[in-house]
Design a protein around this motif. Sequence first.
Motif, PDB file in Angstrom:
ATOM      1  N   LEU A 154      27.644  31.910  43.468  1.00 34.78           N
ATOM      2  CA  LEU A 154      26.950  33.050  42.882  1.00 34.78           C
ATOM      3  C   LEU A 154      27.847  33.832  41.935  1.00 34.78           C
ATOM      4  O   LEU A 154      27.419  34.231  40.849  1.00 34.78           O
ATOM      5  CB  LEU A 154      26.425  33.962  43.995  1.00 34.78           C
ATOM      6  N   MET A 155      29.101  34.066  42.323  1.00 35.39           N
ATOM      7  CA  MET A 155      29.978  34.837  41.452  1.00 35.39           C
ATOM      8  C   MET A 155      30.183  34.138  40.114  1.00 35.39           C
ATOM      9  O   MET A 155      30.298  34.782  39.067  1.00 35.39           O
ATOM     10  CB  MET A 155      31.332  35.109  42.115  1.00 35.39           C
TER      11      MET A 155
ATOM     12  N   GLU B 242      34.244  46.074  34.396  1.00 38.55           N
ATOM     13  CA  GLU B 242      32.797  45.836  34.358  1.00 38.55           C
ATOM     14  C   GLU B 242      32.064  47.054  33.802  1.00 38.55           C
ATOM     15  O   GLU B 242      31.117  46.917  33.027  1.00 38.55           O
ATOM     16  CB  GLU B 242      32.291  45.507  35.763  1.00 38.55           C
TER      17      GLU B 242
ATOM     18  N   SER C 140      38.093  30.413  37.293  1.00 36.92           N
ATOM     19  CA  SER C 140      36.848  30.321  38.045  1.00 36.92           C
ATOM     20  C   SER C 140      36.106  29.081  37.565  1.00 36.92           C
ATOM     21  O   SER C 140      36.067  28.798  36.365  1.00 36.92           O
ATOM     22  CB  SER C 140      35.983  31.561  37.809  1.00 36.92           C
TER      23      SER C 140
ATOM     24  N   LEU D  54      27.084  34.972  38.018  1.00 38.73           N
ATOM     25  CA  LEU D  54      27.057  36.361  37.561  1.00 38.73           C
ATOM     26  C   LEU D  54      28.127  36.621  36.496  1.00 38.73           C
ATOM     27  O   LEU D  54      27.889  37.329  35.516  1.00 38.73           O
ATOM     28  CB  LEU D  54      27.241  37.303  38.757  1.00 38.73           C
ATOM     29  N   ASP D  55      29.296  36.059  36.678  1.00 43.79           N
ATOM     30  CA  ASP D  55      30.384  36.253  35.711  1.00 43.79           C
ATOM     31  C   ASP D  55      30.066  35.600  34.376  1.00 43.79           C
ATOM     32  O   ASP D  55      30.562  36.015  33.324  1.00 43.79           O
ATOM     33  CB  ASP D  55      31.684  35.694  36.288  1.00 43.79           C
TER      34      ASP D  55
ATOM     35  N   TRP E 249      37.737  34.172  48.086  1.00 44.22           N
ATOM     36  CA  TRP E 249      36.583  35.020  47.783  1.00 44.22           C
ATOM     37  C   TRP E 249      36.078  34.743  46.378  1.00 44.22           C
ATOM     38  O   TRP E 249      34.874  34.680  46.138  1.00 44.22           O
ATOM     39  CB  TRP E 249      37.007  36.483  47.928  1.00 44.22           C
ATOM     40  N   THR E 250      36.966  34.571  45.428  1.00 44.92           N
ATOM     41  CA  THR E 250      36.587  34.246  44.056  1.00 44.92           C
ATOM     42  C   THR E 250      36.418  32.737  43.924  1.00 44.92           C
ATOM     43  O   THR E 250      37.007  31.977  44.696  1.00 44.92           O
ATOM     44  CB  THR E 250      37.661  34.737  43.075  1.00 44.92           C
TER      45      THR E 250
ATOM     46  N   SER F  53      32.516  26.489  38.314  1.00 44.53           N
ATOM     47  CA  SER F  53      31.221  26.355  38.981  1.00 44.53           C
ATOM     48  C   SER F  53      31.054  24.943  39.543  1.00 44.53           C
ATOM     49  O   SER F  53      31.779  24.010  39.189  1.00 44.53           O
ATOM     50  CB  SER F  53      30.079  26.681  38.014  1.00 44.53           C
TER      51      SER F  53
ATOM     52  N   TRP G 157      43.041  41.005  38.042  1.00 41.45           N
ATOM     53  CA  TRP G 157      42.339  39.761  38.381  1.00 41.45           C
ATOM     54  C   TRP G 157      43.343  38.633  38.616  1.00 41.45           C
ATOM     55  O   TRP G 157      43.207  37.837  39.554  1.00 41.45           O
ATOM     56  CB  TRP G 157      41.376  39.415  37.261  1.00 41.45           C
TER      57      TRP G 157
END
Length: 346
Positions: A291-292, A104, A281, A295-296, A336-337, A283, A158
Amino acid sequence: MSADPDLTLDDLTPILFGHAAFQYLNAGCELGLFALLAREPDLTRENVRDGLGLADRAVDVLLLGTTSLRLTTRVEGRYRNAPVIDQLVREGRWENFANVVAFEAHIVYEGQADFVESLRDNTNVGLRRIRGTGRDLYHRFAENPHLERVFYRYMRSWSELANPLLLQKVDFGRVKKVLDVGGGDAVNAIALAGEHPHLEVTVLEIPATGPIARRRIADSGLSDRVSVHECDIFRDPFPTGADCVLFSHQLVIWEPEQNVELLRRAHEALPPGGQTVIFSSISDDDGDGPLMAALDSVYFAALPAEGGMIYAWRQYEEWLREAGFTRIHRLPCAAWTPHGIIAATK
């Protein structure tokens, strides 16, 4: 179910100064604060100053930020890491987390400054901040060796954080050969082959990444079952002979039309009954989280390629149907992810 409370002015503070909050997290990693407190908890300010080799003002700024953000705690004048950081250290996941922070800081941060322009132009304007002439971020790494190292440490970390979900949720027991599309330095392939001794895995990657993957495979002792096929996944046909095609953290990079094309190529390469597995990941279908995922999506919109984001479950299902797949099913992952898995059959 009650609605979430309205946003307040206090809630706006970490959003308004979010860039500064990240700088404290990154500084704590790069200066070694969290590592120091993991080794020696309950240090005084002076202990931290001397341990990190910082001046008085600098350590005051650092500890003000990390403690205000609850990354560190201060009790009776002595500092400790937040419990969640100590947990990551105990579980052997801190290095993975720190590699994500470095990614990041060194790759994402500058490029996302062009997020607004990227939305206006509907393309990855932030790529201009990465030196080179390649058509996307990945084709510019050869001209930026430091960023290449940062990226592959991140991607490996990751994947190592997430791959237990893939191994738990997907039954590879009846699969003989996997194509890992855009498999990077072979982190997924190595995990799959290590878990399933019968499995053969071929990593599809660009020529610049091929040698990196081969070295990792050789170091793992799996060269007899894990191989690398260098190609352009958009221009070259996928190798045949596999009964599973894996897209791990791959389809978030590209535009919807490109994703349909990649899924069509997978469909063409598979035999009847073969399956495609998307691990990424994802959505929510309603477009309001997690939220992650939101943001990602800034990174994927602004930097790596012309289009991308953390797409929703329904979008993947639509693309799979358009590519010819049937028997599509979701495998949500509680983690968490915001990871999820979608499997489909030809």
